[in-house]
Every structure is written in C-alpha cells, then in structure tokens.
Motif scaffolding. Structure first.
Motif, PDB file in Angstrom:
ATOM      1  N   LEU A  35       0.813  -0.892  -0.040  1.00 49.95           N
ATOM      2  CA  LEU A  35       0.056  -0.092   0.326  1.00 49.95           C
ATOM      3  C   LEU A  35       1.200   1.381  -0.168  1.00 49.95           C
ATOM      4  O   LEU A  35       0.347   2.223  -0.569  1.00 49.95           O
ATOM      5  N   ALA A  36       1.895   1.255   0.590  1.00 51.71           N
ATOM      6  CA  ALA A  36       2.678   2.415   0.175  1.00 51.71           C
ATOM      7  C   ALA A  36       3.540   2.509  -0.194  1.00 51.71           C
ATOM      8  O   ALA A  36       4.056   3.743  -0.496  1.00 51.71           O
ATOM      9  N   LYS A  37       3.747   1.828  -0.913  1.00 51.07           N
ATOM     10  CA  LYS A  37       4.421   1.840  -2.308  1.00 51.07           C
ATOM     11  C   LYS A  37       3.511   2.481  -3.541  1.00 51.07           C
ATOM     12  O   LYS A  37       3.185   3.126  -4.938  1.00 51.07           O
ATOM     13  N   SER A  38       1.538   2.201  -3.237  1.00 51.54           N
ATOM     14  CA  SER A  38       0.859   2.998  -4.107  1.00 51.54           C
ATOM     15  C   SER A  38       0.440   4.027  -3.467  1.00 51.54           C
ATOM     16  O   SER A  38       0.461   5.268  -5.173  1.00 51.54           O
ATOM     17  N   TYR A  39       0.706   4.403  -2.666  1.00 47.64           N
ATOM     18  CA  TYR A  39       1.026   6.534  -2.218  1.00 47.64           C
ATOM     19  C   TYR A  39       1.731   6.432  -1.419  1.00 47.64           C
ATOM     20  O   TYR A  39       1.349   7.057  -0.644  1.00 47.64           O
ATOM     21  N   LYS A  69      -8.571   8.607   2.422  1.00 43.36           N
ATOM     22  CA  LYS A  69      -8.162   8.034   4.127  1.00 43.36           C
ATOM     23  C   LYS A  69      -7.492   7.860   4.077  1.00 43.36           C
ATOM     24  O   LYS A  69      -6.178   7.837   3.345  1.00 43.36           O
ATOM     25  N   TYR A  70      -6.291   7.720   5.543  1.00 35.28           N
ATOM     26  CA  TYR A  70      -5.149   7.715   6.528  1.00 35.28           C
ATOM     27  C   TYR A  70      -5.052   6.649   6.363  1.00 35.28           C
ATOM     28  O   TYR A  70      -5.627   5.905   7.365  1.00 35.28           O
ATOM     29  N   VAL A  71      -3.998   5.762   6.399  1.00 32.02           N
ATOM     30  CA  VAL A  71      -3.274   4.327   6.283  1.00 32.02           C
ATOM     31  C   VAL A  71      -2.329   4.614   7.336  1.00 32.02           C
ATOM     32  O   VAL A  71      -0.796   5.838   6.946  1.00 32.02           O
ATOM     33  N   THR A  72      -1.912   4.261   8.466  1.00 28.49           N
ATOM     34  CA  THR A  72      -0.151   3.838   8.568  1.00 28.49           C
ATOM     35  C   THR A  72       0.140   2.699   8.369  1.00 28.49           C
ATOM     36  O   THR A  72      -0.702   1.244   8.541  1.00 28.49           O
ATOM     37  N   VAL A  73       1.211   2.708   7.802  1.00 29.20           N
ATOM     38  CA  VAL A  73       2.190   1.681   6.853  1.00 29.20           C
ATOM     39  C   VAL A  73       3.112   1.239   7.772  1.00 29.20           C
ATOM     40  O   VAL A  73       4.149   0.561   7.711  1.00 29.20           O
ATOM     41  N   PHE A  74       3.457   2.345   8.674  1.00 28.46           N
ATOM     42  CA  PHE A  74       4.910   1.573   9.366  1.00 28.46           C
ATOM     43  C   PHE A  74       5.074   2.355  10.709  1.00 28.46           C
ATOM     44  O   PHE A  74       4.610   4.067  11.261  1.00 28.46           O
ATOM     45  N   ARG A  75       5.007   1.849  12.010  1.00 34.16           N
ATOM     46  CA  ARG A  75       4.702   2.394  13.409  1.00 34.16           C
ATOM     47  C   ARG A  75       6.632   1.639  13.922  1.00 34.16           C
ATOM     48  O   ARG A  75       6.758   0.558  13.829  1.00 34.16           O
ATOM     49  N   ALA A  76       6.997   1.968  14.965  1.00 36.68           N
ATOM     50  CA  ALA A  76       8.295   1.854  15.529  1.00 36.68           C
ATOM     51  C   ALA A  76       7.831   2.413  17.524  1.00 36.68           C
ATOM     52  O   ALA A  76       7.454   3.450  16.949  1.00 36.68           O
ATOM     53  N   ALA A  95      14.462   2.543   5.646  1.00 39.37           N
ATOM     54  CA  ALA A  95      15.120   2.005   4.183  1.00 39.37           C
ATOM     55  C   ALA A  95      15.080   1.225   4.232  1.00 39.37           C
ATOM     56  O   ALA A  95      14.663   0.362   3.296  1.00 39.37           O
ATOM     57  N   ASP A  96      14.779   0.158   5.903  1.00 38.43           N
ATOM     58  CA  ASP A  96      15.232  -1.356   5.620  1.00 38.43           C
ATOM     59  C   ASP A  96      13.151  -2.319   5.442  1.00 38.43           C
ATOM     60  O   ASP A  96      13.579  -3.638   5.037  1.00 38.43           O
ATOM     61  N   LEU A  97      12.625  -2.002   6.019  1.00 33.69           N
ATOM     62  CA  LEU A  97      10.974  -2.497   6.471  1.00 33.69           C
ATOM     63  C   LEU A  97      10.205  -1.611   5.080  1.00 33.69           C
ATOM     64  O   LEU A  97      10.060  -2.412   3.940  1.00 33.69           O
ATOM     65  N   LEU A  98      10.452  -0.501   4.715  1.00 37.80           N
ATOM     66  CA  LEU A  98      10.048   0.169   3.564  1.00 37.80           C
ATOM     67  C   LEU A  98      10.183   0.423   1.924  1.00 37.80           C
ATOM     68  O   LEU A  98       9.877   0.324   1.125  1.00 37.80           O
ATOM     69  N   SER A  99      12.184  -0.235   2.209  1.00 38.47           N
ATOM     70  CA  SER A  99      13.073   0.340   1.442  1.00 38.47           C
ATOM     71  C   SER A  99      13.525   1.262   0.977  1.00 38.47           C
ATOM     72  O   SER A  99      12.847   3.050   0.424  1.00 38.47           O
ATOM     73  N   LYS A 100      14.730   1.338   0.326  1.00 40.85           N
ATOM     74  CA  LYS A 100      15.539   2.389  -0.545  1.00 40.85           C
ATOM     75  C   LYS A 100      14.989   2.774  -1.511  1.00 40.85           C
ATOM     76  O   LYS A 100      14.334   4.588  -1.571  1.00 40.85           O
ATOM     77  N   GLN A 101      13.669   2.300  -2.809  1.00 37.64           N
ATOM     78  CA  GLN A 101      13.392   2.824  -3.405  1.00 37.64           C
ATOM     79  C   GLN A 101      12.534   3.565  -3.074  1.00 37.64           C
ATOM     80  O   GLN A 101      11.532   4.600  -3.769  1.00 37.64           O
ATOM     81  N   PHE A 102      11.477   3.229  -2.295  1.00 34.12           N
ATOM     82  CA  PHE A 102      10.440   4.295  -1.859  1.00 34.12           C
ATOM     83  C   PHE A 102      10.552   4.905  -1.027  1.00 34.12           C
ATOM     84  O   PHE A 102      10.081   6.509  -1.386  1.00 34.12           O
ATOM     85  N   CYS A 103      11.936   5.389  -0.448  1.00 33.84           N
ATOM     86  CA  CYS A 103      12.521   6.435   0.000  1.00 33.84           C
ATOM     87  C   CYS A 103      12.789   7.672  -1.305  1.00 33.84           C
ATOM     88  O   CYS A 103      12.670   8.941  -1.012  1.00 33.84           O
ATOM     89  N   THR A 104      13.369   7.095  -1.842  1.00 32.79           N
ATOM     90  CA  THR A 104      13.377   8.255  -3.234  1.00 32.79           C
ATOM     91  C   THR A 104      12.048   8.726  -3.772  1.00 32.79           C
ATOM     92  O   THR A 104      12.433   9.433  -4.371  1.00 32.79           O
ATOM     93  N   ILE A 105      11.107   7.181  -4.219  1.00 31.38           N
ATOM     94  CA  ILE A 105      10.113   8.413  -4.877  1.00 31.38           C
ATOM     95  C   ILE A 105       9.381   9.518  -3.715  1.00 31.38           C
ATOM     96  O   ILE A 105       8.178  10.267  -3.917  1.00 31.38           O
ATOM     97  N   VAL A 106       9.425   9.361  -2.205  1.00 28.66           N
ATOM     98  CA  VAL A 106       8.428  10.198  -1.637  1.00 28.66           C
ATOM     99  C   VAL A 106       8.451  11.709  -1.802  1.00 28.66           C
ATOM    100  O   VAL A 106      10.330  12.349  -2.035  1.00 28.66           O
ATOM    101  N   ARG A 107       7.756  12.700  -2.021  1.00 27.98           N
ATOM    102  CA  ARG A 107       8.273  13.866  -2.986  1.00 27.98           C
ATOM    103  C   ARG A 107       8.016  14.761  -1.182  1.00 27.98           C
ATOM    104  O   ARG A 107       8.673  15.972  -1.311  1.00 27.98           O
ATOM    105  N   VAL A 108       7.408  14.279  -0.275  1.00 31.81           N
ATOM    106  CA  VAL A 108       6.993  16.083   0.860  1.00 31.81           C
ATOM    107  C   VAL A 108       6.720  14.723   2.208  1.00 31.81           C
ATOM    108  O   VAL A 108       6.177  13.778   2.117  1.00 31.81           O
TER     109      VAL A 108
END
Length: 134
Positions: A35-39, A69-76, A95-108
């Motif tokens: 889901l995180a990779k979609s939004y 809808k707001y979705v929580t995709v990561f908790r710590a 980076a380890d759990l959601l992936s480094k690729q995910f991090c490079t696509i985040v804009r805000v």
C-alpha cells in the motif's frame, strides 16, 4: 492483515512486558508495504506519547489514499525522543522495512514542530529521501 501476522505481533509485544529496556522496535506488514508503494509521494511522520503502559513514544508513518483515508503503514516503539533515535528510524528502519526505492520516490514529508525530529529528517532528506522536501 493475515491473522498469523497479527498474532505474531501481539505475542512479541506481550513478551516485552517484562523487559526493563527497549532499544527500539519498528514494524510493518507486507500488505502495508504494498500500500505504501502505491501512495508514497506524501508521508506524515508523527510521534504519539502516553499510548502504552511503558510510556515509550510511538512513531507512525501514515499516508492518504485515493479514497481520502489515512493509513498507518509503519510503526516504531521508541526508547525516547533523542536525536539518535530519529537517526536510526530515518537512516535504517524506514529504508530497511519500506525499502530505499520507496524513500527516493517520497516527495513531501510532513511533521510537527519537534526539533529533534525535523532536524534529523532534514539530514535524512539529503541522503535517503533524496527527492523529498520537509
């Protein structure tokens, strides 16, 4: 969410009740990663305190879906609010759990006014969230 994933998390946190020290625990589920990779263009990072018996801060990463809808995709569960904890979250756990690729696509990245959090996120933006603004 598969029942086995939920059962494993519940059992894990039940086992922590007798611990005197928590260094930090971060988690997500496979379905939430997808889901995180979609939004993934805008994420909200927030820390809530006073939500558990041990008084450890709970960091969440949420995002808004196309259905508003707001979705929580990561908790710590954090040991405290010191800068090193946010460095660990930004440079390793996300980076380890959601992936480094995910991090490079985040804009805000949206946060509140906690200086420990946003100063560290500014550093992480430079090295990990390379296309993001806070």
């Amino acid at each position: 969410v598969e029942k086995t994933d939920t059962d494993q998390l519940v059992n894990y946190f039940e086992s922590l009740k007798d611990c005197r020290m928590v260094v930090g625990t971060a988690w997500t589920l496979k379905s939430l990663c997808q889901l995180a990779k979609s939004y993934r263009e805008v994420i909200l990072i927030d820390v809530t305190e006073g939500t558990n018996e041990e008084d450890h801060p709970l960091l969440t990463i949420s995002m808004q879906t196309a259905m508003n809808k707001y979705v929580t995709v990561f908790r710590a569960v954090l040991p405290n609010n010191q800068k090193w904890v946010y460095r660990w979250i930004c440079q390793h756990a996300i980076a380890d759990l959601l992936s480094k690729q995910f991090c490079t696509i985040v804009r805000v990245i949206l946060t509140d006014g906690d200086t420990n959090k946003y100063e560290t996120i500014d550093v992480c933006v430079k090295y990990l969230f390379t296309n993001a603004k806070r």
